[in-house]
Structures are given as structure tokens and as C-alpha cells.
Enzyme design. Structure first.
Site, PDB file in Angstrom:
ATOM      1  N   HIS A   7     -12.216 -19.530  30.215  1.00 41.40           N
ATOM      2  CA  HIS A   7     -12.094 -18.767  31.464  1.00 41.40           C
ATOM      3  C   HIS A   7     -13.261 -19.056  32.416  1.00 41.40           C
ATOM      4  O   HIS A   7     -13.972 -20.038  32.251  1.00 41.40           O
ATOM      5  CB  HIS A   7     -11.939 -17.273  31.165  1.00 41.40           C
ATOM      6  CG  HIS A   7     -10.887 -17.000  30.132  1.00 41.40           C
ATOM      7  ND1 HIS A   7      -9.548 -17.160  30.372  1.00 41.40           N
ATOM      8  CD2 HIS A   7     -10.994 -16.609  28.828  1.00 41.40           C
ATOM      9  CE1 HIS A   7      -8.862 -16.858  29.278  1.00 41.40           C
ATOM     10  NE2 HIS A   7      -9.717 -16.538  28.313  1.00 41.40           N
TER      11      HIS A   7
ATOM     12  N   HIS B 105     -13.807 -18.342  22.715  1.00 41.26           N
ATOM     13  CA  HIS B 105     -13.058 -17.243  23.304  1.00 41.26           C
ATOM     14  C   HIS B 105     -13.311 -15.953  22.531  1.00 41.26           C
ATOM     15  O   HIS B 105     -13.952 -15.953  21.474  1.00 41.26           O
ATOM     16  CB  HIS B 105     -11.556 -17.537  23.271  1.00 41.26           C
ATOM     17  CG  HIS B 105     -11.121 -18.540  24.278  1.00 41.26           C
ATOM     18  ND1 HIS B 105     -10.550 -18.202  25.479  1.00 41.26           N
ATOM     19  CD2 HIS B 105     -11.186 -19.897  24.259  1.00 41.26           C
ATOM     20  CE1 HIS B 105     -10.277 -19.293  26.162  1.00 41.26           C
ATOM     21  NE2 HIS B 105     -10.661 -20.345  25.442  1.00 41.26           N
TER      22      HIS B 105
ATOM     23  N   GLU C 225     -14.841 -11.230  28.913  1.00 34.65           N
ATOM     24  CA  GLU C 225     -14.776 -12.320  27.952  1.00 34.65           C
ATOM     25  C   GLU C 225     -15.398 -13.586  28.517  1.00 34.65           C
ATOM     26  O   GLU C 225     -16.069 -14.335  27.802  1.00 34.65           O
ATOM     27  CB  GLU C 225     -13.320 -12.593  27.567  1.00 34.65           C
ATOM     28  CG  GLU C 225     -13.184 -13.703  26.550  1.00 34.65           C
ATOM     29  CD  GLU C 225     -11.810 -14.314  26.492  1.00 34.65           C
ATOM     30  OE1 GLU C 225     -11.656 -15.353  25.818  1.00 34.65           O
ATOM     31  OE2 GLU C 225     -10.890 -13.775  27.133  1.00 34.65           O
TER      32      GLU C 225
ATOM     33  N   GLU D 184     -11.470 -17.386  18.402  1.00 36.03           N
ATOM     34  CA  GLU D 184     -11.446 -16.053  18.998  1.00 36.03           C
ATOM     35  C   GLU D 184     -12.500 -15.238  18.242  1.00 36.03           C
ATOM     36  O   GLU D 184     -12.274 -14.821  17.113  1.00 36.03           O
ATOM     37  CB  GLU D 184     -10.070 -15.405  18.823  1.00 36.03           C
ATOM     38  CG  GLU D 184      -8.922 -16.158  19.465  1.00 36.03           C
ATOM     39  CD  GLU D 184      -8.707 -15.771  20.922  1.00 36.03           C
ATOM     40  OE1 GLU D 184      -9.655 -15.220  21.524  1.00 36.03           O
ATOM     41  OE2 GLU D 184      -7.615 -16.015  21.438  1.00 36.03           O
TER      42      GLU D 184
END
Length: 331
Positions: A127, A219, A164, A296
Site C-alpha cells: 500500500h 502486509h 497498515e 500478513e
């Protein structure tokens, strides 16, 4: 993190701003980077990334100290003259003005030599901080190797608003510093948390074009509050990634062991099996041509996980665990 949940499967956006020698090689927004204007009809985007890198110096991170490492390093030199060597063979020293060459022993692997000296590594912090305010750019459609998906997404956040994107970037910059100190050449897909994009297929192209030996996509998830733990997402054979399926799986096992040994985050109790899950719907894994996994690092909607993820101490521990897994994988 999960950008959208469709038919029970997480959808994600990965982003990148690439800088080499102080010059921006990719535009800040995905639409701009590929000649698309805001509001333009979605169209296939063709990616041909120029290998672009962030140097070993670490950009400043708000509220956290930048790491000290420097790129390159390692190797023997001698005042007597030029030195040349290949691998771990003795260095050949040629005295100035001619004369017979002599040899100087070179430290073998496992000694005081930098464990990642000369290795190129791709680091992809998911992101970007500017994605929230540029929906028309990140909503452009790209081909992920199997289907169309958004250029990028915003990522998730803790209930307290810690994004995040910032977590990913902080872990990545700590990792960049650690890898550089170990002698690696680090390719970062973005070098700030204030940009937009570029798209997920561009990120894969950046790491591929750099001919990295291994890559990591960083992430955190945004699942229901009762769910906990980290999950490692691995590629499924899709054409471009066919040659790195088994090596990516091996790296995933090394990373799982390192995270369990080096951090307080458990394996996921809701995603995958024993912390491992194959995924065939993510451009960053479908289009990659070097051993790569996506991690993650916990669920930002879970209070316990979020307490760890917002801690600089935990972020540094995650970075060290990723470095440790890479050293083992490449050893």
C-alpha cells in the site's frame, strides 16, 4: 492487508514509488504512472519497469530511529596493489609496477564476512499513505495474471487509526537497514509513506527487473476482531512464477520458523494451515519471477495483535526475523 473481500477471498493492493540516484523513475500515482487520468475508463495497463532501487540509506521514519547500515561492504584489500577474486577463492594481489602475484585468504561463509554481501533483495511494503486520497488512481484496473483487479487499495488500520501502510513501511525500513548492514543491495518498491501507487503489477516488475535473489511483500490483515496471528501467502503456478513455486515455499517455511522464534506473534488461527496459504489471485505473487512470499503480520483489528503492530520494538523484531529467514534461505 485485505483491501476488499469478494466471494470470501481477500483482495489486496500493493504500491510502489521508485527512486534511483535521487530521480523519481515512477510517477507518484498509478494513473499518472501509466498515462491514465483521473476518471478515465479502466483499461489494461502494460508494465515495463526499469530496475530501480533505493540505496542502503534508510529514509527517516516518523517516531522511529533510522537504521545505520550501509550498502555493499565486505572483501579484502591490500595496500600492495589491486585485488581480484571469485567467490571464496583466495584474492589475487598484484604488486604495483609488476612482479609476481600473491594470494590473500578470503573468509569462508559463516565467518565474520557479511552473510548477504553482494546479494540483491526485493522489499515491498504494501500500500502507500497517499492511497486514501486518490481513489480514482488506485481503482484503475490491471491484469494480475489471471484476472482484473484494482491497481492498489488503501490497506487496513487498527481501530485507533494506525494504518497498515505505515506499519508495512516501518518494518520495511528497519529491514532495509538490517539487510544493508549484512551486505545486501536492497530494492525498495517505495521509499516514503506519503505517495500513491504505483500498481501491484509494477511492484512485481520492479523486483523482477532487479534480478533479486529473494523478495518479501510486507502486509498486515484486517480480519474480524476475534482472529489472531500471522499468515504467509505463497504463489501458485501461473506462468511467470512457475520456476519459483518450490523455492518460494521453502522460503515461506524459513520465514514461519523465524517469526515464531523471533517475535511474539503466533501463526494465524483463521487464515491458511499452520500459517501457510497458497494464493492465486494476487498480482504480486502471480507475476513474480524470483522466490517471494507475502506475509500478513497479524490482524490489525485484533486488540492484541494491534498492540504489537504499533510497537517499534515489535516492528524491529519482525524485520530481524525476515532477515534471518533470508540468510537461512540463501545460505
Amino acid at each position: 492487508m485485505t483491501g476488499l473481500r469478494v466471494a470470501g477471498r481477500a483482495r489486496r493492493g500493493l504500491v510502489a514509488t521508485v527512486i534511483a540516484g535521487g530521480a523519481v523513475l515512477g510517477a507518484s500515482g498509478c494513473g499518472t504512472a501509466f498515462g491514465l487520468s483521473a476518471g478515465a475508463a479502466p483499461a489494461p495497463l502494460r508494465v515495463s519497469a526499469t530496475a530501480a532501487v533505493a540505496s542502503a540509506s534508510v529514509p527517516g521514519v516518523p517516531g522511529a530511529a533510522s537504521g545505520p547500515g550501509s550498502a555493499g561492504g565486505g572483501g579484502s584489500t591490500a595496500a600492495a596493489g589491486p585485488v581480484s577474486r571469485a567467490g571464496n577463492q583466495p584474492a589475487v594481489v598484484r604488486p604495483p609496477g609488476g612482479g609476481s602475484a600473491s594470494t590473500v585468504p578470503v573468509a569462508p561463509p559463516g565467518s565474520s564476512a557479511k552473510p548477504l554481501n553482494g546479494v540483491t533483495i526485493g522489499v515491498d511494503p504494501g500500500h502507500n499513505g497517499g492511497n486514501f486520497t486518490h481513489p480514482s488512481e488506485i481503482d484503475q484496473q490491471i491484469w494480475n495474471g489471471r484476472e482484473w483487479e484494482n491497481c492498489n487499495t488503501t490497506g487496513t488500520s487498527t481501530n485507533g487509526g494506525y494504518t497498515e501502510a505505515l506499519f508495512n513501511f516501518r518494518v520495511a525500513t528497519f529491514l532495509q537497514s538490517d539487510l544493508a548492514a549484512a551486505g545486501a543491495h536492497v530494492v525498495m518498491t517505495r521509499t516514503s509513506d506519503t505517495g500513491v501507487g504505483p500498481c501491484v503489477n509494477k511492484r512485481a516488475a520492479i523486483i523482477n527487473d532487479a534480478h533479486a535473489s529473494v523478495g518479501i511483500e510486507i502486509h498486515a490483515d484486517g480480519a474480524p476482531a476475534g482472529d489472531r496471528g500471522f499468515a504467509i501467502l505463497e504463489p501458485v503456478a501461473d506462468g511467470p512464477n512457475d520456476q519459483v513455486i518450490s523455492s518460494s515455499a521453502r522460503f515461506g517455511l524459513d520465514l514461519r520458523s523465524a517469526l515464531l522464534a523471533g517475535t511474539a506473534m503466533p501463526v494465524s488461527d483463521y487464515d491458511g494451515v499452520n500459517g501457510i496459504k497458497p494464493r492465486d489471485d494476487l498480482a504480486g505473487l502471480n507475476l513474480i519471477a524470483v522466490p517471494t512470499v507475502l506475509v500478513e503480520v497479524g490482524n490489525m483489528r485484533n486488540a492484541t495483535d494491534a498492540g504489537l503492530e504499533t510497537s517499534a520494538t515489535f516492528q524491529q523484531a519482525v524485520a530481524r526475523a525476515i532477515e534471518s529467514a533470508m540468510v537461512k534461505f540463501l545460505g
